[in-house]
Write a protein that holds these residues in place. Structure first.
Motif, PDB file in Angstrom:
ATOM      1  N   VAL A  12       0.950  -1.159  -0.144  1.00  0.00           N
ATOM      2  CA  VAL A  12      -0.173   0.027   0.014  1.00  0.00           C
ATOM      3  C   VAL A  12       0.821   1.330   0.131  1.00  0.00           C
ATOM      4  O   VAL A  12       1.995   1.276   0.537  1.00  0.00           O
ATOM      5  N   ARG A  13       0.424   2.317  -0.729  1.00  0.00           N
ATOM      6  CA  ARG A  13       1.133   3.551  -0.784  1.00  0.00           C
ATOM      7  C   ARG A  13       0.420   4.571   0.224  1.00  0.00           C
ATOM      8  O   ARG A  13      -0.852   4.674   0.084  1.00  0.00           O
ATOM      9  N   VAL A  14       1.223   5.075   1.343  1.00  0.00           N
ATOM     10  CA  VAL A  14       0.878   5.919   2.058  1.00  0.00           C
ATOM     11  C   VAL A  14       1.275   7.326   1.690  1.00  0.00           C
ATOM     12  O   VAL A  14       2.717   7.608   1.342  1.00  0.00           O
ATOM     13  N   SER A  15       0.548   8.290   1.528  1.00  0.00           N
ATOM     14  CA  SER A  15       1.029   9.570   0.987  1.00  0.00           C
ATOM     15  C   SER A  15       0.340  11.033   1.526  1.00  0.00           C
ATOM     16  O   SER A  15      -0.849  10.936   2.094  1.00  0.00           O
ATOM     17  N   ASN A  16       1.176  12.016   1.541  1.00  0.00           N
ATOM     18  CA  ASN A  16       0.246  13.551   1.554  1.00  0.00           C
ATOM     19  C   ASN A  16       1.422  14.410   0.894  1.00  0.00           C
ATOM     20  O   ASN A  16       2.159  14.058  -0.139  1.00  0.00           O
ATOM     21  N   GLU A  17       0.835  15.634   1.258  1.00  0.00           N
ATOM     22  CA  GLU A  17       1.733  16.626   0.212  1.00  0.00           C
ATOM     23  C   GLU A  17       3.349  16.742   0.555  1.00  0.00           C
ATOM     24  O   GLU A  17       3.906  17.272  -0.361  1.00  0.00           O
ATOM     25  N   LEU A  18       3.706  16.041   1.443  1.00  0.00           N
ATOM     26  CA  LEU A  18       5.211  16.201   1.758  1.00  0.00           C
ATOM     27  C   LEU A  18       5.884  14.886   0.928  1.00  0.00           C
ATOM     28  O   LEU A  18       7.271  15.037   0.631  1.00  0.00           O
ATOM     29  N   GLY A  19       5.234  13.876   1.045  1.00  0.00           N
ATOM     30  CA  GLY A  19       6.028  12.551   0.670  1.00  0.00           C
ATOM     31  C   GLY A  19       5.268  11.454   0.475  1.00  0.00           C
ATOM     32  O   GLY A  19       3.887  11.315   0.808  1.00  0.00           O
ATOM     33  N   GLN A  20       5.963  10.457   0.500  1.00  0.00           N
ATOM     34  CA  GLN A  20       5.142   8.899   0.198  1.00  0.00           C
ATOM     35  C   GLN A  20       5.870   7.728   0.949  1.00  0.00           C
ATOM     36  O   GLN A  20       7.240   7.965   1.056  1.00  0.00           O
ATOM     37  N   LEU A  21       5.241   6.832   1.159  1.00  0.00           N
ATOM     38  CA  LEU A  21       5.756   5.567   1.493  1.00  0.00           C
ATOM     39  C   LEU A  21       4.990   4.289   1.171  1.00  0.00           C
ATOM     40  O   LEU A  21       4.036   4.447   0.984  1.00  0.00           O
ATOM     41  N   ILE A  22       5.745   3.230   0.932  1.00  0.00           N
ATOM     42  CA  ILE A  22       5.174   2.109   0.592  1.00  0.00           C
ATOM     43  C   ILE A  22       5.389   0.938   1.610  1.00  0.00           C
ATOM     44  O   ILE A  22       6.653   0.763   1.949  1.00  0.00           O
ATOM     45  N   GLY A  23       4.538   0.116   1.800  1.00  0.00           N
ATOM     46  CA  GLY A  23       4.744  -1.042   2.696  1.00  0.00           C
ATOM     47  C   GLY A  23       3.520  -1.977   2.496  1.00  0.00           C
ATOM     48  O   GLY A  23       2.641  -1.988   2.011  1.00  0.00           O
ATOM     49  N   ARG A  24       3.957  -3.198   3.467  1.00  0.00           N
ATOM     50  CA  ARG A  24       3.134  -4.004   3.481  1.00  0.00           C
ATOM     51  C   ARG A  24       1.816  -3.783   4.424  1.00  0.00           C
ATOM     52  O   ARG A  24       2.036  -3.362   5.484  1.00  0.00           O
ATOM     53  N   VAL A  25       0.808  -4.325   3.935  1.00  0.00           N
ATOM     54  CA  VAL A  25      -0.525  -4.276   4.988  1.00  0.00           C
ATOM     55  C   VAL A  25      -0.564  -5.247   5.889  1.00  0.00           C
ATOM     56  O   VAL A  25      -0.184  -6.424   5.619  1.00  0.00           O
ATOM     57  N   GLU A  26      -0.607  -4.650   7.029  1.00  0.00           N
ATOM     58  CA  GLU A  26      -0.830  -5.783   8.289  1.00  0.00           C
ATOM     59  C   GLU A  26      -2.240  -5.169   8.691  1.00  0.00           C
ATOM     60  O   GLU A  26      -2.221  -4.216   9.131  1.00  0.00           O
ATOM     61  N   ILE A  27      -3.003  -6.043   8.857  1.00  0.00           N
ATOM     62  CA  ILE A  27      -4.472  -5.779   9.397  1.00  0.00           C
ATOM     63  C   ILE A  27      -4.703  -6.353  10.835  1.00  0.00           C
ATOM     64  O   ILE A  27      -4.461  -7.444  11.107  1.00  0.00           O
ATOM     65  N   SER A  28      -5.299  -5.414  11.641  1.00  0.00           N
ATOM     66  CA  SER A  28      -5.428  -5.560  12.742  1.00  0.00           C
ATOM     67  C   SER A  28      -6.425  -5.062  13.803  1.00  0.00           C
ATOM     68  O   SER A  28      -6.636  -3.731  13.303  1.00  0.00           O
ATOM     69  N   ARG A  29      -7.165  -5.411  14.660  1.00  0.00           N
ATOM     70  CA  ARG A  29      -8.225  -4.979  15.447  1.00  0.00           C
ATOM     71  C   ARG A  29      -7.311  -4.264  16.527  1.00  0.00           C
ATOM     72  O   ARG A  29      -8.074  -3.486  17.260  1.00  0.00           O
ATOM     73  N   ALA A  30      -6.197  -4.145  16.619  1.00  0.00           N
ATOM     74  CA  ALA A  30      -5.419  -3.718  17.560  1.00  0.00           C
ATOM     75  C   ALA A  30      -5.528  -1.983  17.268  1.00  0.00           C
ATOM     76  O   ALA A  30      -5.259  -1.088  18.040  1.00  0.00           O
ATOM     77  N   GLN A  31      -5.728  -1.668  15.980  1.00  0.00           N
ATOM     78  CA  GLN A  31      -5.625  -0.395  15.512  1.00  0.00           C
ATOM     79  C   GLN A  31      -6.877   0.259  15.678  1.00  0.00           C
ATOM     80  O   GLN A  31      -8.038  -0.465  15.178  1.00  0.00           O
ATOM     81  N   ARG A  32      -7.203   1.527  15.822  1.00  0.00           N
ATOM     82  CA  ARG A  32      -8.421   2.157  15.841  1.00  0.00           C
ATOM     83  C   ARG A  32      -8.761   2.449  14.539  1.00  0.00           C
ATOM     84  O   ARG A  32      -8.006   2.597  13.784  1.00  0.00           O
ATOM     85  N   ARG A  33     -10.107   2.583  14.144  1.00  0.00           N
ATOM     86  CA  ARG A  33     -10.439   2.841  12.855  1.00  0.00           C
ATOM     87  C   ARG A  33     -10.001   4.084  12.435  1.00  0.00           C
ATOM     88  O   ARG A  33     -10.277   5.373  13.215  1.00  0.00           O
ATOM     89  N   GLY A  34      -9.605   4.495  11.318  1.00  0.00           N
ATOM     90  CA  GLY A  34      -9.218   5.689  10.776  1.00  0.00           C
ATOM     91  C   GLY A  34      -7.530   6.112  11.188  1.00  0.00           C
ATOM     92  O   GLY A  34      -7.101   6.778  10.930  1.00  0.00           O
TER      93      GLY A  34
END
Ligand code: MGD
Ligand code: MGD
Ligand code: SF4
Ligand code: MO
Length: 907
Positions: free
Chosen positions: A647-669
């Motif tokens: 997955v690519r994560v980005s905003n106006e400053l830059g970008q990052l590519i990494g593997r998706v790890e799916i977890s309910r440990a994470q809050r939505r959003g």
């Protein structure tokens, strides 16, 4: 000599190079008896050290595996050319001198590190503040605990950690706020876990938006809305008042400002239901914690980056401290607001005054008497008169051309600063960048004009101070590379060449430590907390044998001081502690339609910062080996993402590519990305290129835990991996996704591309570049987009390449093991392109790094042998029985297995 050599065969007592727990270590050199015999450094926890009593976590216990000289910077260099020390030192001295005489002292700067030894830090600070004449010295501690410092100073009038580790054993309630203790301070975590076993009354509460590995010992996890901690503790203050649980006598005798702090808290957070809404917490859980915190006298609140790395980090700390003051729960056994430090010598940096808004020895620029006192003590020729630039402003000034020469030591700002791409551009533009590091190739050394090779852990002596004010010594046990020098030596030699020979004429680290101790006691008379004057005349021998000691250590407390403020006297003018009225506010970046996700960042268990040490060992690389993005299952399905996708994560400053790890440990959003990956290990892994440089107005600490981003699937047309005995130039991967992973006797590259691979064989031939006399075996099935190749030379496996339409290829473990054999068996040869031995099982991702045990092996054993406890897993597989760092994950796996639930990973 450019291979490691021990100083002697005797055991050496030293201190761990990594985190602020500050564990004591015993290093046992194994002197090679023959030329081919290997150099081996055995480390074990020293049983006498009061931080760890013999224990070490997985990073600490592997420290011995990282001391080889691979990747080390071996020579001073100017503009890419090797030079001798004389030339390099003269160049730095002359250029700094010239810049200062043309543009004034504020046109130069130092950027240093909480991993500096106290002596290095002291010399850097003295040189720039007392002799160059500017306070433009800042440190990576600005990114780390600057907010905690200001919080303590506002409350106590001094930067004093009141607590000690023993308080964790005496407490009946420990609230861990914004601290993933299990991974970032593992030995503290183990102490807490042991205390809980001994004292079942002890309650542990974790306040963290994520369900981390630390939650495994928690009685309660408050998955707070990011940034809302000040509101939470304001709520507690109001609740304490409502429940009549205040210590009015303590408030009256020892504090000031209570009324207004309470009024604000009660007005804004006085209603528990509203508070639950503000913090997005379950009201019952919130009430539970409020009750525990109200009715448990022995309460420690331990906090770390979830508090500090925030645009309201100082307010968050004071909201915590307010609650301790209001109940008199400070300076007593088992109580107190405990900010734990991250780096091995973050505290030493605070002692010498290594931040731009400190002067020295816990004195500041705010009082002219301090400036005068330090100037007299140093016999300073150009005493700085005011604060210098804090890290974010400092690099901004570099970008604007206001700072024309910068000297960066022991830190890697092109990776770790917020808005990191901009920091990189600023340094590229800067006239003169000196980088002093022990490694040759880092993102920051890549933008330097001058490179200065430093010795590192094990190669030099110096003091460090851990989270609970304990000073211990890191001792030399081996010779560094021939041309590497201790940091304090390099600084002193430049100082001498700038004309200040008399003030920097140090022969050893002890000379510097002694001076530092003298300054701490100079005209002190109890007016400053930091006082180690008991060491003012310490001899070489005494320093060599110095036992871990908690400061202050002076005539009144010759053996050190366990706990501070027990007498209720503080370092403010009135000697009373200060309440601060807090108006909580939200993090500065708020989600929008275009950038709907909140990016949280932090640490993984087995890596240290920018990986320059920990990525050298296969063992530490096994646990988490690619940049990853953890997200909630609902967010994943919204984007049609599955586990292991890119997955690519980005905003106006830059970008990052990494593997998706799916977890309910994470809050939505909210998404979580680790901080560690650099351009040496991943094509698009530097998370700080996305982090906005928003800072706390009082401390200047960046809000590294809260930036808004969008996410988008990386539509890989093909994926693949290479295992290779030798390194491969990442340039060959063009702009495609790649990650480099250190294996045992090989390097592994995970690769993916958004462009179709028309001719896999041709690509493989270019990238693997077959050596002479190599056998090339391959399997090519264009119809299902599969290509596999292996290179063998003299029956020894050299390289393999597997590619497919997606990530689901054979486990890399079996193939990896083949690099440890000098001759492939015929069965191994036959199975090569299948990627696994026939009938063999995939052990799965490594959980226990010490014994290399994977998740599938653990689950199989639990099922086959009906294991019901972590101890039983240990007996069956040894997993978790060495350092214990994986125990939280074993607990989690076991819980899932026993409940036959859906696997829930913790990050
Ligand atoms: N393995 C390992 N250990 C390390 C280090 C390392 O690199 N690797 N580095 C060392 C250093 S220098 C440091 S500073 C320490 C850091 O130690 P920690 O602070 O424990 O580590 P982090 O993972 O940075 O962040 C801690 C937690 O803060 C949470 N958090 C984020 N936002 C918020 C918020 O708004 N409120 C609250 N309450 N929590 C929030 C995150 O989810 C995360 O779990 O670790 C030290 N130890
Ligand atoms: N987004 C985000 N960013 C963060 C954080 C976060 O949680 N989120 N955390 C922040 C925090 S708390 C910290 S502490 C920083 C850490 O970030 P950095 O300080 O940039 O990271 P390190 O990898 O520790 O850098 C140390 C450098 O010094 C070198 N070195 C090692 N030993 C020696 C020595 O003896 N002498 C010299 N001269 N060099 C040596 C190493 O090779 C390495 O290049 O990152 C910060 N950045
Ligand atoms: S907890 Fe681990 S990394 Fe931290 S000092 Fe101890 S052994 Fe080193
Ligand atoms: Mo840190």
């Amino acid at each position: 000599m450019n291979r490691p050599v021990f100083l002697s065969s005797e055991d050496v007592e030293t201190t761990c190079p990594y985190c602020g727990v500050g564990c004591g270590m015993t290093v046992s050199p194994k002197i090679p008896s023959t030329k081919s015999d290997s150099f081996e450094v055995k480390v074990k926890g020293s049983s006498a050290h009061r931080a760890n009593y013999g224990k070490l976590c997985v990073k600490g216990s592997s420290a011995g595996e990282t001391v080889d000289f691979s990747g080390r910077m071996l020579h001073p260099q100017i503009n890419g050319n090797i030079v001798d020390w004389e030339t390099a030192l003269n160049d730095v001295a002359k250029t700094f001198q010239k810049t200062i005489s043309e543009y004034g002292p504020d046109s130069v700067a130092f950027y240093v590190s909480g991993q500096f030894l106290t002596e290095d830090y002291y010399v850097a600070n003295k040189l720039i503040k007392g002799f160059i004449g500017t306070a433009n010295i800042d440190t990576n501690s600005r990114l780390c605990m600057a907010s905690a410092v200001v919080g303590y100073k506002r409350a106590f009038g001094s930067d004093t950690v009141p607590c000690c580790y023993e308080d964790l054993e005496h407490a009946d309630l420990i609230t861990l706020v914004g601290s993933n203790t299990a991974w970032a301070h593992p030995i503290i975590y183990q102490r807490i876990a042991a205390a809980k076993k001994k004292n079942p009354k002890l309650k542990i509460v974790v306040v963290d938006p994520r369900k981390t590995a630390t939650c495994d010992i928690a009685d309660l996890h408050l998955a707070i809305k990011p940034g809302m901690d000040a509101a939470l503790f304001n709520g507690l203050l109001a609740y304490l008042y409502q429940q009549n649980a205040l210590d009015l006598d303590y408030i009256q005798k020892h504090t000031e400002g209570f009324e207004s702090a309470l009024q604000k808290a009660d007005e804004l957070q006085g209603n528990v239901s509203d508070l639950a809404t503000q913090c997005d917490l379950n009201e019952t859980d919130l009430r539970q914690w409020l009750d525990w915190a109200t009715y448990t006298p022995k309460m420690v609140t331990m906090y770390s980056q979830g508090i500090n790395q925030s645009s309201s980090g100082v307010d968050k700390s004071n909201a915590i401290i307010n609650c301790h003051l209001a109940t008199g729960r400070i300076g007593k056994e088992g109580m107190g607001p405990f900010s734990v430090t991250g780096q091995p010598n973050a505290m030493g940096g605070r002692e010498v005054g290594g931040l731009a808004n400190q002067l020295a020895a816990h004195m500041d620029f705010n009082d002219p008497q301090n400036i005068d006192r330090v100037a007299r003590f140093w016999q300073a020729e150009n005493m700085a008169q005011q604060n210098g630039l804090k890290a974010v402003d400092l690099f901004q000034a570099v970008g604007e051309g206001k700072i024309k020469a910068i000297w960066i030591m022991n830190t890697n700002p092109v990776v770790s600063m917020p808005d990191a791409d901009n920091v990189k551009r600023a340094l590229e533009k800067c006239d003169y960048v000196v980088v002093q590091d022990c490694m040759q190739d880092t993102d920051t050394t890549r933008v330097a004009n001058v490179l200065l090779p430093a010795t590192t852990w094990g190669e030099t002596d110096g003091a460090v101070t851990n989270s609970d004010r304990t000073i211990s010594i890191q001792r030399q046990f081996m010779q560094g590379p021939e041309n590497a020098r201790p940091d304090w030596w390099i600084l002193s030699e430049v100082a001498k060449r700038m004309g200040w020979e008399h003030a920097f004429n140090y022969d050893t680290a002890v000379d510097i430590f002694r001076e530092h101790a003298q300054l701490s006691g100079f005209e002190n008379n109890g007016s400053r907390d930091f006082d180690i004057s008991a060491f003012a005349n310490i001899s070489e021998q005494e320093y060599a044998n110095l036992k871990p000691t908690q400061w202050p250590v002076n005539a009144a407390a010759p053996n050190g001081t366990q706990r501070m403020f027990s007498d209720g006297r503080f370092y403010t003018p009135s000697k009373k502690a200060q309440f601060i009225a807090i108006t909580p506010y939200s993090p500065l970046s708020q989600p929008t339609k275009n950038k709907p996700y909140v990016l949280n960042t932090g640490r993984v268990r087995d890596q240290w910062h920018t990986m320059t040490r920990t990525a050298k060992t296969a063992k530490l690389m096994a646990h988490k080996n690619e940049p990853y993005i953890t997200l909630h299952p609902d967010d994943a399905s919204l984007h049609q993402l599955s586990e292991g996708d890119l997955v690519r994560v980005s905003n106006e400053l830059g970008q990052l590519i990494g593997r998706v790890e799916i977890s309910r440990a994470q809050r939505r959003g909210d998404i979580f990305v680790p901080i560690h990956w650099t351009s040496q290990y991943a094509s698009h892994g530097r998370v700080d290129s996305l982090v906005r440089a928003h800072v706390d107005p009082l401390s200047g600490q960046p809000e590294s835990k809260h930036t808004t981003v969008k996410i988008k699937r990386y539509s890989a047309q093909w994926q693949g991996f290479i295992l290779s005995r030798t390194e491969i130039d990442p340039e060959l991967f063009d702009d495609d996704y790649w990650v480099k992973i250190t294996g045992k006797h090989f390097y592994r590259y995970e690769i993916a591309s958004e462009r179709a691979l028309k001719n896999a064989q041709a690509w493989a031939k270019t990238v693997l570049s077959s050596l002479e006399n190599t056998e090339w075996i391959e399997y090519d099935d264009a119809s299902c987009q599969q290509y596999r190749a292996a290179l063998i030379k003299n029956d020894q496996l050299q390289k393999v390449f597997f590619m497919a339409a997606d990530h689901k290829m054979p486990s890399r473990d079996w193939l990896g093991q083949l690099f440890s054999t000098s001759e492939l068996s015929s069965a191994e040869r036959r199975s090569l392109l299948a990627g696994k031995a026939s009938g063999a099982k995939d052990p799965g991702r490594t959980i226990c790094s010490c014994f290399g045990i994977g998740i599938n092996t653990i689950i199989d054993a639990i099922e086959a042998q009906n294991l019901v406890s972590v101890e039983a897993i240990g007996q069956a597989l040894k997993a978790g029985t060495n350092c214990g760092s994986c125990v939280p994950e074993l607990t989690e796996i076991l819980a899932v297995e026993l409940n036959s639930g859906v696997s829930e990973k913790t990050g």
